[in-house]
Design an enzyme around this catalytic site. Sequence first.
Site, PDB file in Angstrom:
ATOM      1  N   CYS A   2      28.195  -6.408 -27.061  1.00 42.58           N
ATOM      2  CA  CYS A   2      26.773  -6.148 -27.288  1.00 42.58           C
ATOM      3  C   CYS A   2      26.477  -6.327 -28.771  1.00 42.58           C
ATOM      4  CB  CYS A   2      26.430  -4.717 -26.892  1.00 42.58           C
ATOM      5  SG  CYS A   2      26.933  -4.316 -25.218  1.00 42.58           S
ATOM      6  N   ARG A  35      24.671 -12.078 -28.654  1.00 50.46           N
ATOM      7  CA  ARG A  35      25.774 -11.229 -28.193  1.00 50.46           C
ATOM      8  C   ARG A  35      25.504 -10.569 -26.846  1.00 50.46           C
ATOM      9  NH1 ARG A  35      29.574  -9.890 -32.091  1.00 50.46           N
ATOM     10  NH2 ARG A  35      30.124  -8.063 -30.887  1.00 50.46           N
ATOM     11  N   TRP A  83      25.144  -6.617 -23.388  1.00 54.11           N
ATOM     12  CA  TRP A  83      25.825  -7.478 -22.408  1.00 54.11           C
ATOM     13  C   TRP A  83      26.523  -6.507 -21.470  1.00 54.11           C
ATOM     14  CZ3 TRP A  83      25.451 -12.265 -20.919  1.00 54.11           C
ATOM     15  CH2 TRP A  83      26.455 -12.834 -20.147  1.00 54.11           C
ATOM     16  N   ASN A 109      29.023  -0.549 -28.191  1.00 54.61           N
ATOM     17  CA  ASN A 109      29.560  -1.842 -27.795  1.00 54.61           C
ATOM     18  C   ASN A 109      31.015  -1.613 -27.438  1.00 54.61           C
ATOM     19  OD1 ASN A 109      30.316  -4.556 -27.599  1.00 54.61           O
ATOM     20  ND2 ASN A 109      30.711  -4.717 -29.787  1.00 54.61           N
ATOM     21  N   GLY A 110      31.440  -2.093 -26.264  1.00 58.42           N
ATOM     22  CA  GLY A 110      32.840  -1.933 -25.883  1.00 58.42           C
ATOM     23  C   GLY A 110      32.984  -1.288 -24.528  1.00 58.42           C
ATOM     24  N   GLU A 499      41.629 -29.282 -16.578  1.00 57.04           N
ATOM     25  CA  GLU A 499      40.653 -28.626 -17.456  1.00 57.04           C
ATOM     26  C   GLU A 499      40.606 -29.338 -18.817  1.00 57.04           C
ATOM     27  OE1 GLU A 499      38.239 -26.795 -17.393  1.00 57.04           O
ATOM     28  OE2 GLU A 499      38.031 -25.789 -19.321  1.00 57.04           O
ATOM     29  N   LYS A 503      37.185 -31.019 -20.342  1.00 58.17           N
ATOM     30  CA  LYS A 503      36.620 -30.685 -21.658  1.00 58.17           C
ATOM     31  C   LYS A 503      36.348 -31.975 -22.448  1.00 58.17           C
ATOM     32  CE  LYS A 503      35.501 -27.335 -21.282  1.00 58.17           C
ATOM     33  NZ  LYS A 503      35.674 -26.562 -20.138  1.00 58.17           N
ATOM     34  N   GLU A 506      33.299 -33.943 -20.903  1.00 56.81           N
ATOM     35  CA  GLU A 506      31.960 -33.382 -21.093  1.00 56.81           C
ATOM     36  C   GLU A 506      31.549 -33.287 -22.564  1.00 56.81           C
ATOM     37  OE1 GLU A 506      31.460 -29.375 -19.598  1.00 56.81           O
ATOM     38  OE2 GLU A 506      33.504 -28.849 -20.115  1.00 56.81           O
ATOM     39  N   HIS A 522      52.882 -42.413  -7.601  1.00 58.65           N
ATOM     40  CA  HIS A 522      52.165 -42.803  -6.383  1.00 58.65           C
ATOM     41  C   HIS A 522      50.904 -43.591  -6.697  1.00 58.65           C
ATOM     42  CE1 HIS A 522      54.932 -40.432  -4.013  1.00 58.65           C
ATOM     43  NE2 HIS A 522      54.767 -39.431  -4.878  1.00 58.65           N
ATOM     44  N   LYS A 625      23.890 -25.023 -18.845  1.00 60.78           N
ATOM     45  CA  LYS A 625      24.857 -23.920 -18.811  1.00 60.78           C
ATOM     46  C   LYS A 625      24.963 -23.322 -17.408  1.00 60.78           C
ATOM     47  CE  LYS A 625      27.833 -21.127 -20.523  1.00 60.78           C
ATOM     48  NZ  LYS A 625      29.177 -21.733 -20.627  1.00 60.78           N
TER      49      LYS A 625
HETATM   50  C1  F6R Z   1      32.606 -26.840 -17.792  1.00 58.48           C
HETATM   51  C2  F6R Z   1      31.693 -25.870 -17.240  1.00 58.48           C
HETATM   52  C3  F6R Z   1      31.291 -26.014 -15.827  1.00 58.48           C
HETATM   53  C4  F6R Z   1      31.181 -24.627 -15.134  1.00 58.48           C
HETATM   54  C5  F6R Z   1      30.617 -24.806 -13.722  1.00 58.48           C
HETATM   55  C6  F6R Z   1      30.556 -23.475 -12.981  1.00 58.48           C
HETATM   56  O1  F6R Z   1      32.907 -26.586 -19.123  1.00 58.48           O
HETATM   57  O2  F6R Z   1      31.236 -24.982 -17.921  1.00 58.48           O
HETATM   58  O3  F6R Z   1      32.165 -26.843 -15.133  1.00 58.48           O
HETATM   59  O4  F6R Z   1      32.453 -24.050 -15.107  1.00 58.48           O
HETATM   60  O5  F6R Z   1      29.337 -25.359 -13.777  1.00 58.48           O
HETATM   61  O6  F6R Z   1      29.724 -22.569 -13.628  1.00 58.48           O
HETATM   62  P1  F6R Z   1      29.821 -21.039 -13.315  1.00 58.48           P
HETATM   63  O7  F6R Z   1      31.160 -20.578 -13.724  1.00 58.48           O
HETATM   64  O8  F6R Z   1      28.717 -20.420 -14.094  1.00 58.48           O
HETATM   65  O9  F6R Z   1      29.631 -20.879 -11.834  1.00 58.48           O
END
Ligand code: F6R
Length: 630
Positions: A2, A35, A83, A109-110, A499, A503, A506, A522, A625
């Site tokens: 937070c 935060r 948060w 916070n915590g 993963e 990264k 994207e 294969h 996001k």
């Molecule tokens: C990649 C990324 C996305 C999310 C995906 C699921 O860096 O952020 O692949 O992981 O869109 O999102 P959540 O976890 O919010 O359901």
Amino acid sequence: MCGIVGYVGHSSGRVNVGHGALDVVLEGLRRLEYRGYDSAGVAVVADGTISSRKKSGKLSNLLAELEEKPLPDSVTGIGHTRWATHGGPTDQNAHPHLSDGGKLALIHNGIIENFAELKLELLEKGTVFASETDTEVAAALLGDIFRNQLNGDASNGGLTKAMQLACQRLEGAFTLLAVHADQPDVVVAARRNSPLVVGLGEGENFLGSDVSGFIDYTRRAVELGQDQIVTITADTVEITDFFGAPAQGKEYHVDWDPASAEKGGYPSFMEKEIHDQPDAVANTLLGRSDLDGKLTLDEMRIDPEHLKKINKIIVLACGTSAYSGQVAKYAIEHWCRIATEVELSHEFRYRDPIVDENTLIVSISQSGETMDTLMAVRYAKEQGAKTLSICNTNGSTIPRESDAVLYTHAGPEIAVASTKAFLAQITAAYLLGLYLAQLRGNKFQGEIKDILADLGKVPAKIQQVLDHVDEIKDLARSMAGAKSVLFLGRHVGFPVAMEGALKLKELAYIHAEGFAAGELKHGPIALIEEGQPVFVVVPSPRGRNSLHAKVVSNIQEVRARGAKTIVIAEEGDEAVKAYAEHVFYIPETPTLLAPLLAAVPLQIFALELATAKGYDVDQPRNLAKSVTVE
Ligand code: F6R
């Protein structure tokens, strides 16, 4: 995670020119909103009383409330942006929490680990609680000590003394800020395992979770040590330990501009969040088990007897969250002996999946709002399955609609590309695996305790990785012209490889693929040509099933065909050196926990390469996001 602000000034100072404590606190909250934005609240001390306003949702909701119901001018105030961890994002759960008959206000916070036991004690004394938070328990404890143990004596630093005594009883991670109506010119704060910085002004002093809480007013800051209490007035700053012994903070000059202060001095939120990872994992582990290693879930609406009968787990998630599920599958099957499938949420509904009341659906979502995952969870519920949500966003739709919840405590993830949520999800899924193993008797309590102890060492090991990233950054910059990068892994290293590739795709818009190393022969090996960069996540040489030797052979295979091999290996693994252009070492850790370390250099690599190409790493093109459409 937070945001916290505190302020004390003189009535001849800002209040005089129309900038009272409230203005300072609100400006601090605006800067700290990154935060947490589940709720916001403020309290000021004026005319011998505490006046407080709080509202769920963003800071703008609180501002509207203050417009309607203004607070009196004051020289002393505290503010909080939340948060949510304990208790959903509601008005009641918003901070400040009051005690001592409304004369004391506290923000936090915590996570207070022993809040349940303290709450019981206070309930027995007749305390009435209005929220579900651990913070209100801390407020009540502080109020009780001030009123009953110190007889409400505000002279001679009564609130400071009460804070010292309260902190001696609290376990967990906390930053606490308190004001009391009977000590109108004072804010008292405490910190353990949670951030708190003092801002030094002329005739005014400040407190903040970080310097962005007061950067508009002063650049002189004091960093507090662990387990310290600070009492600020307009002219003084006094620091003690939890037992009242005088202590010292470290003064420094803040040379960040306000925008980079919000990012903790890092150039991007993503870089900051990568560096938040030791805390994200530590906070996710916090308060989940007792001294014997006995685990509990946050919200449990499934009969434990029913969980004992579960014969299949299906993990539903998308993107990075799905990769965390793939990592967790290895641990859950190994520890609980329950068949575990991992499925992309958007594929699940359209294939007539076999789901019944003995299936446990585990959804993993940072946002808790991903439409594909939400629809898949709803579908599974209709089929009679029990649903459990691993989520970073308290009170979001998926956990609300699930039968059980385990929150990751990574704090808000602002950068679009997920980093700290990934590690926190793996950690939470491991806790779930251990919880099921405990419930079903697959593991002795002592074994669970040992695994938890190993997990407890992971945050420091992540920090070790983060302390040695210069070389991988150099490599990333030198590869800014790469057209394609491949990633190989086996066992838990396979989802880590995927993963790593995600990264890079994207952030740097480079073609990247993650493969199971054994799959190379294969087909994918045909991709290898002279100079093709290939990352290989190598398992520990101490692991089982000669996996290490197999992966070393895979490295040799691609190298023989001209690949430039970049290896992530465990410290002390000398065998890989002969076959690698570059080796990045991670600390020794049990095989199942290695993804929590191996993912970090891959995140740094993608971040640095994208930065070298001049791309916006916080908001990569075409992405959002939270994906709330199907
Ligand atoms: C990649 C990324 C996305 C999310 C995906 C699921 O860096 O952020 O692949 O992981 O869109 O999102 P959540 O976890 O919010 O359901």
